[in-house]
Design an enzyme around this catalytic site. Structure first.
Site, PDB file in Angstrom:
ATOM      1  N   GLU A 284       0.842  -1.210   0.000  1.00 16.87           N
ATOM      2  CA  GLU A 284       0.000   0.000   0.000  1.00 16.87           C
ATOM      3  C   GLU A 284       0.870   1.250   0.000  1.00 16.87           C
ATOM      4  OE1 GLU A 284      -1.800  -0.469   3.842  1.00 16.87           O
ATOM      5  OE2 GLU A 284      -2.956  -2.228   3.273  1.00 16.87           O
ATOM      6  N   PRO A 285       1.699   1.452  -1.011  1.00 15.39           N
ATOM      7  CA  PRO A 285       2.554   2.633  -0.983  1.00 15.39           C
ATOM      8  C   PRO A 285       1.772   3.899  -1.342  1.00 15.39           C
ATOM      9  CG  PRO A 285       3.011   1.306  -2.956  1.00 15.39           C
ATOM     10  CD  PRO A 285       1.900   0.623  -2.216  1.00 15.39           C
ATOM     11  N   GLY A 286       2.058   4.974  -0.654  1.00 16.63           N
ATOM     12  CA  GLY A 286       1.460   6.266  -0.957  1.00 16.63           C
ATOM     13  C   GLY A 286       2.544   7.254  -1.346  1.00 16.63           C
ATOM     14  N   ARG A 287       3.216   7.780  -0.320  1.00 13.70           N
ATOM     15  CA  ARG A 287       4.237   8.810  -0.536  1.00 13.70           C
ATOM     16  C   ARG A 287       5.275   8.423  -1.581  1.00 13.70           C
ATOM     17  NH1 ARG A 287       5.668  12.289   3.634  1.00 13.70           N
ATOM     18  NH2 ARG A 287       4.686  10.784   5.025  1.00 13.70           N
ATOM     19  N   ARG A 323       2.496  20.454   5.458  1.00 13.41           N
ATOM     20  CA  ARG A 323       3.469  19.572   6.125  1.00 13.41           C
ATOM     21  C   ARG A 323       4.468  20.306   7.023  1.00 13.41           C
ATOM     22  NH1 ARG A 323       6.843  16.734   3.759  1.00 13.41           N
ATOM     23  NH2 ARG A 323       6.766  15.014   5.223  1.00 13.41           N
ATOM     24  N   TYR A 327       4.293  18.911  10.704  1.00 13.87           N
ATOM     25  CA  TYR A 327       5.341  17.977  11.146  1.00 13.87           C
ATOM     26  C   TYR A 327       6.727  18.601  11.135  1.00 13.87           C
ATOM     27  CZ  TYR A 327       1.859  14.847   8.856  1.00 13.87           C
ATOM     28  OH  TYR A 327       0.728  14.220   8.399  1.00 13.87           O
ATOM     29  N   CYS A 355      -2.746  34.017   8.813  1.00 14.81           N
ATOM     30  CA  CYS A 355      -2.546  34.681  10.105  1.00 14.81           C
ATOM     31  C   CYS A 355      -2.239  33.671  11.204  1.00 14.81           C
ATOM     32  CB  CYS A 355      -3.774  35.501  10.437  1.00 14.81           C
ATOM     33  SG  CYS A 355      -4.079  36.731   9.163  1.00 14.81           S
ATOM     34  N   TYR A 383       0.775  14.201   0.434  1.00 16.63           N
ATOM     35  CA  TYR A 383       0.337  14.804   1.701  1.00 16.63           C
ATOM     36  C   TYR A 383       0.458  16.328   1.681  1.00 16.63           C
ATOM     37  CZ  TYR A 383       0.532   9.944   3.034  1.00 16.63           C
ATOM     38  OH  TYR A 383       0.343   8.583   3.063  1.00 16.63           O
TER      39      TYR A 383
HETATM   40  C1  PLP Z   1      -1.080   6.142   5.006  1.00 22.67           C
HETATM   41  C2  PLP Z   1      -1.138   4.677   4.831  1.00 22.67           C
HETATM   42  C3  PLP Z   1      -0.379   4.060   3.822  1.00 22.67           C
HETATM   43  C4  PLP Z   1       0.588   4.800   2.940  1.00 22.67           C
HETATM   44  O1  PLP Z   1       1.656   5.329   3.659  1.00 22.67           O
HETATM   45  P1  PLP Z   1       2.860   6.022   2.857  1.00 22.67           P
HETATM   46  O2  PLP Z   1       3.803   6.417   3.913  1.00 22.67           O
HETATM   47  O3  PLP Z   1       2.280   7.196   2.159  1.00 22.67           O
HETATM   48  O4  PLP Z   1       3.406   5.017   1.919  1.00 22.67           O
HETATM   49  C5  PLP Z   1      -0.539   2.695   3.655  1.00 22.67           C
HETATM   50  N1  PLP Z   1      -1.369   1.971   4.434  1.00 22.67           N
HETATM   51  C6  PLP Z   1      -2.101   2.540   5.407  1.00 22.67           C
HETATM   52  C7  PLP Z   1      -2.996   1.687   6.221  1.00 22.67           C
HETATM   53  C8  PLP Z   1      -2.011   3.900   5.644  1.00 22.67           C
HETATM   54  O5  PLP Z   1      -2.727   4.440   6.618  1.00 22.67           O
END
Ligand code: PLP
Length: 427
Positions: A284-287, A323, A327, A355, A383
């Site tokens: 499940e890659p996102g970033r 971000r 963070y 502001c 993000y």
């Molecule tokens: C946010 C999330 C991801 C993706 O995380 P990245 O750091 O963006 O790769 C994958 N699985 C779950 C359950 C998440 O909450």
């Protein structure tokens, strides 16, 4: 690959003094569409996806893009057309997947707080799997499924209790986090799930955090997960897939995360050594799929020299790019035109018009700029836009998707009328 691409982002670089994304000059996009403006490289997304595919060559794998990183429809469309599935965390995200042409069978639904209505909609759409995060959620999902005459495919998110060594707000696999089921309790939770008539146990999943730049947390988590797979199967419950989550980091500032293909070679060796090489794998890659595919263009409004600090006030703010405020994250900031001499360039805090003192985008940056110059905030594909808000009644930025020499406007700039559309005056 561009002739002089920037570190970590092969699809962004200078040609002469002008900054390009693929074959499009960013100054042209800023002139055509205004700022703040998000610009994404389609090629960068597909190259990042390819690194995962190389790592999994010859395996049964489903890559589910974690779309909360960037849920813009045209970005989802790139991944849907490439055959990706999606990891969603809300019913709204499911609507976006369907609108972008994604396949619901390749959707997995994560998150600790799914509502019964979201579960119903997801079951009616025929999604691939629910990643369940608590015993109570198993019971609610079972009740929803039984009432609708469905059997819900489930995987349980286990918490391997490893430290991903990242920012505490984006670390999710430790005992003190709200995510997943403790590994000591995993077998009991699986027994419970297997006993419920509305559920069909299909897999196991974990996700330990985000912006992970070391291999060790992943290798340790895999050992723990495989221990759990053994224990669960010893209890007579067969797991069809192993979902190892996302979290792989990107290079923001000299970060050196492992490459997806190298990391997966090592993880696959562990899976094979324990005899689970025949299982379907999911990630499940996102970033790591979108982070370095995007930049945010902004214009310098004012330079404000001070006794302690110089401020470079730009037209992008914390509502566009949250971000840093959230963070203390670092984003590199570079000029679209680098022809100004940089000797004796002052040091600025780059801040937005909102502001709040927390409204900063970069601290202590050496910049040779004048009012009216344009800058690119790098590594802004993940993000950023998906976390953008309307704070200060600022419309969200426009977005452009670049494909070679072609630039597509994929989201118009939000107007004040858009923002007020659902509101009512009294009387
Ligand atoms: C946010 C999330 C991801 C993706 O995380 P990245 O750091 O963006 O790769 C994958 N699985 C779950 C359950 C998440 O909450």
């Amino acid at each position: 690959m561009m002739p002089s691409s920037l570190p970590g982002q092969p699809h962004v670089g200078y040609r002469g003094d002008a900054l390009f994304v693929e074959d499009v000059a960013l100054a042209d996009l800023a002139a055509a569409h205004g700022t703040p403006l998000y610009v994404y490289s389609r090629g960068a997304m597909l190259a990042a996806l390819d690194a995962y595919r190389r790592g999994f060559a010859g395996r049964q794998v489903q890559i589910c893009y974690a779309m909360k990183a960037n849920s813009t429809l045209a970005v989802l469309q790139v991944f849907a057309q490439a055959g990706c599935g999606f990891d969603i965390v809300s019913g709204g995200e499911l609507q976006r997947v369907l609108a972008a042409g994604g396949d619901p069978k390749k959707v997995i639904f994560s998150g600790v707080g799914k509502t019964p209505a979201e579960m119903r909609d997801a079951l009616a759409s025929g999604i691939g799997c629910f990643n369940v995060e608590s015993d109570a959620e198993l019971d609610v999902l079972n009740a929803v499924a039984v009432a609708g005459g469905w059997r819900a495919p489930v995987s349980i998110r286990v918490n391997p209790n490893v430290d991903p060594k990242t920012h505490p707000y984006i670390s999710t696999g430790l005992k003190g986090n709200k995510f997943g089921i403790a590994h000591e309790h995993a077998v009991a939770a699986y027994r419970h799930a297997a006993s419920l008539p509305g559920l069909e146990v299909v897999g196991i999943d974990c996700h330990i955090g985000s912006q992970i730049t070391e291999e060790t947390p992943y290798l340790d988590a895999m050992d723990r997960v495989l221990d759990m797979v053994e224990a669960i199967e010893a209890a007579g419950i067969r797991l069809h897939h192993i979902d190892f989550g996302g979290g792989l980091g990107i290079d923001y500032q000299g970060d050196t995360p492992p490459a997806a293909d190298d990391l997966w070679k090592q993880l696959l060796a562990k899976i094979d050594a324990r005899g689970f090489g025949d299982r379907q794998l999911m990630v499940e890659p996102g970033r790591s799929l979108v982070g370095n595919a995007g930049v945010c263009l902004t214009e310098v409004l004012y330079l404000k020299p001070g006794e302690q600090k110089n401020f470079c006030i730009v037209d992008a703010a914390m509502n566009d790019l949250p971000r840093p405020a959230m963070y203390q994250a670092f984003h590199a900031i570079v000029p679209l035109d680098r022809s100004r001499p940089t000797d004796d360039a002052p040091i600025y805090d780059v801040v937005g018009p909102v502001c709040e003192s927390g409204d900063w985008i970069g601290r202590d940056r050496t910049l040779a700029v004048e009012a009216g110059d344009r800058l690119a905030v790098l590594s802004a594909g993940a993000y950023c836009m998906s976390m953008a808000s309307n704070y200060n009644t600022r419309g969200r930025a426009a977005e452009v998707l670049v494909d070679g020499a072609t630039a597509h406007l994929v989201r118009e700039r939000e107007t004040a009328a858009d923002q007020m559309r659902a509101e009512r005056l009294v009387g």
